[in-house]
Design an enzyme around this catalytic site. Structure first.
Site, PDB file in Angstrom:
ATOM      1  N   ASN A 170       0.841  -1.195   0.000  1.00  0.00           N
ATOM      2  CA  ASN A 170       0.000   0.000   0.000  1.00  0.00           C
ATOM      3  C   ASN A 170       0.877   1.246   0.000  1.00  0.00           C
ATOM      4  O   ASN A 170       1.960   1.280   0.594  1.00  0.00           O
ATOM      5  CB  ASN A 170      -1.019   0.004   1.155  1.00  0.00           C
ATOM      6  N   ILE A 171       0.414   2.252  -0.718  1.00  0.00           N
ATOM      7  CA  ILE A 171       1.136   3.518  -0.838  1.00  0.00           C
ATOM      8  C   ILE A 171       0.158   4.648  -0.555  1.00  0.00           C
ATOM      9  O   ILE A 171      -0.811   4.835  -1.303  1.00  0.00           O
ATOM     10  CB  ILE A 171       1.759   3.676  -2.246  1.00  0.00           C
ATOM     11  N   GLU A 172       0.397   5.348   0.543  1.00  0.00           N
ATOM     12  CA  GLU A 172      -0.517   6.408   0.969  1.00  0.00           C
ATOM     13  C   GLU A 172      -0.021   7.773   0.499  1.00  0.00           C
ATOM     14  O   GLU A 172       1.072   7.911  -0.060  1.00  0.00           O
ATOM     15  CB  GLU A 172      -0.680   6.348   2.490  1.00  0.00           C
ATOM     16  N   CYS A 209     -10.686  -3.396  -4.352  1.00  0.00           N
ATOM     17  CA  CYS A 209      -9.699  -4.382  -4.811  1.00  0.00           C
ATOM     18  C   CYS A 209     -10.402  -5.647  -5.303  1.00  0.00           C
ATOM     19  O   CYS A 209      -9.962  -6.270  -6.275  1.00  0.00           O
ATOM     20  CB  CYS A 209      -8.720  -4.715  -3.694  1.00  0.00           C
ATOM     21  N   CYS A 221     -10.353  -5.032   0.452  1.00  0.00           N
ATOM     22  CA  CYS A 221     -11.446  -4.057   0.376  1.00  0.00           C
ATOM     23  C   CYS A 221     -12.287  -4.297  -0.885  1.00  0.00           C
ATOM     24  O   CYS A 221     -11.892  -5.028  -1.802  1.00  0.00           O
ATOM     25  CB  CYS A 221     -10.902  -2.627   0.396  1.00  0.00           C
ATOM     26  N   CYS A 273      -4.238   0.572  -2.362  1.00  0.00           N
ATOM     27  CA  CYS A 273      -4.026  -0.683  -1.623  1.00  0.00           C
ATOM     28  C   CYS A 273      -2.930  -1.540  -2.253  1.00  0.00           C
ATOM     29  O   CYS A 273      -2.656  -1.457  -3.460  1.00  0.00           O
ATOM     30  CB  CYS A 273      -5.306  -1.503  -1.603  1.00  0.00           C
ATOM     31  N   GLU A 300      -3.068  -4.745  -2.873  1.00  0.00           N
ATOM     32  CA  GLU A 300      -3.595  -5.698  -3.857  1.00  0.00           C
ATOM     33  C   GLU A 300      -3.650  -5.072  -5.245  1.00  0.00           C
ATOM     34  O   GLU A 300      -3.241  -5.681  -6.236  1.00  0.00           O
ATOM     35  CB  GLU A 300      -5.008  -6.146  -3.466  1.00  0.00           C
TER      36      GLU A 300
HETATM   37  N1  THU Z   1      -5.226  -1.458   2.654  1.00  0.00           N
HETATM   38  C1  THU Z   1      -4.663  -2.320   1.763  1.00  0.00           C
HETATM   39  O1  THU Z   1      -3.604  -2.058   1.207  1.00  0.00           O
HETATM   40  N2  THU Z   1      -5.311  -3.481   1.501  1.00  0.00           N
HETATM   41  C2  THU Z   1      -6.434  -3.917   2.156  1.00  0.00           C
HETATM   42  O2  THU Z   1      -6.917  -4.996   1.875  1.00  0.00           O
HETATM   43  C3  THU Z   1      -7.035  -3.079   3.189  1.00  0.00           C
HETATM   44  C4  THU Z   1      -6.504  -1.695   3.291  1.00  0.00           C
HETATM   45  C5  THU Z   1      -4.505  -0.232   2.992  1.00  0.00           C
HETATM   46  C6  THU Z   1      -5.139   1.051   2.532  1.00  0.00           C
HETATM   47  C7  THU Z   1      -4.547   2.024   3.538  1.00  0.00           C
HETATM   48  O3  THU Z   1      -3.262   2.416   3.084  1.00  0.00           O
HETATM   49  C8  THU Z   1      -4.366   1.211   4.800  1.00  0.00           C
HETATM   50  O4  THU Z   1      -4.392  -0.143   4.379  1.00  0.00           O
HETATM   51  C9  THU Z   1      -5.452   1.447   5.843  1.00  0.00           C
HETATM   52  O5  THU Z   1      -6.716   1.310   5.295  1.00  0.00           O
END
Ligand code: THU
Length: 129
Positions: free
Chosen positions: A41-43, A88, A85, A52, A54
């Site tokens: 995941n990259i915010e 995804c 989620c 996300c 995935e």
């Molecule tokens: N996130 C994912 O990368 N995959 C998931 O299945 C659930 C959520 C990430 C998104 C965000 O960066 C962090 O987790 C919190 O929601």
């Protein structure tokens, strides 16, 4: 469990950029010919732009020409195996993923089919009459 896919997801998780949620996620996806692609995941400071693990793994595969995927593994440091989620799940359907390993860093895992994760999904076939 698909140990190779799990190990790849765990390694990818190390690169998670999650300074806001502090929730690091890794994912690995297998193509029809067995090649593995990974993502984390990259915010972003503009939170809504975060993506996300995935989808990053899937898009890494597609951007290298692999549109037909089989299995995905997702991992986070959660008490129970982490669940993907909704956004995804929709992207998984698009690229034909059939089974998903929900896992956590302790190695606990649960295999789910795409039909279980997203029943009655809107898929590419739905665009034809
Ligand atoms: N996130 C994912 O990368 N995959 C998931 O299945 C659930 C959520 C990430 C998104 C965000 O960066 C962090 O987790 C919190 O929601």
């Amino acid at each position: 469990m698909d140990k190779e896919l799990f190990a790849a997801a765990m390694a990818a998780r190390q690169n998670a950029y999650a300074p806001y949620s502090k929730f690091a996620v890794g994912a690995a996806v297998r193509t029809m010919d067995g090649t593995i692609f990974t993502g984390c995941n990259i915010e972003n400071a503009s939170y809504g732009l975060s993506i996300c693990a995935e989808r990053n793994a899937i898009f890494a595969a597609v951007s290298k020409g692999y549109n037909d995927l089989t299995t995905l593994c997702v991992v986070a440091d959660t008490e129970k195996p982490v669940s993907p989620c909704g956004a995804c799940r929709q992207v998984m359907v698009e690229f034909n993923i059939q089974e998903v390993w929900l896992t956590n860093c302790a190695g606990e895992n649960k295999k789910m089919t795409m039909t279980e994760l997203l029943p009655a999904s809107f898929s590419p076939e739905c665009l034809t009459k």
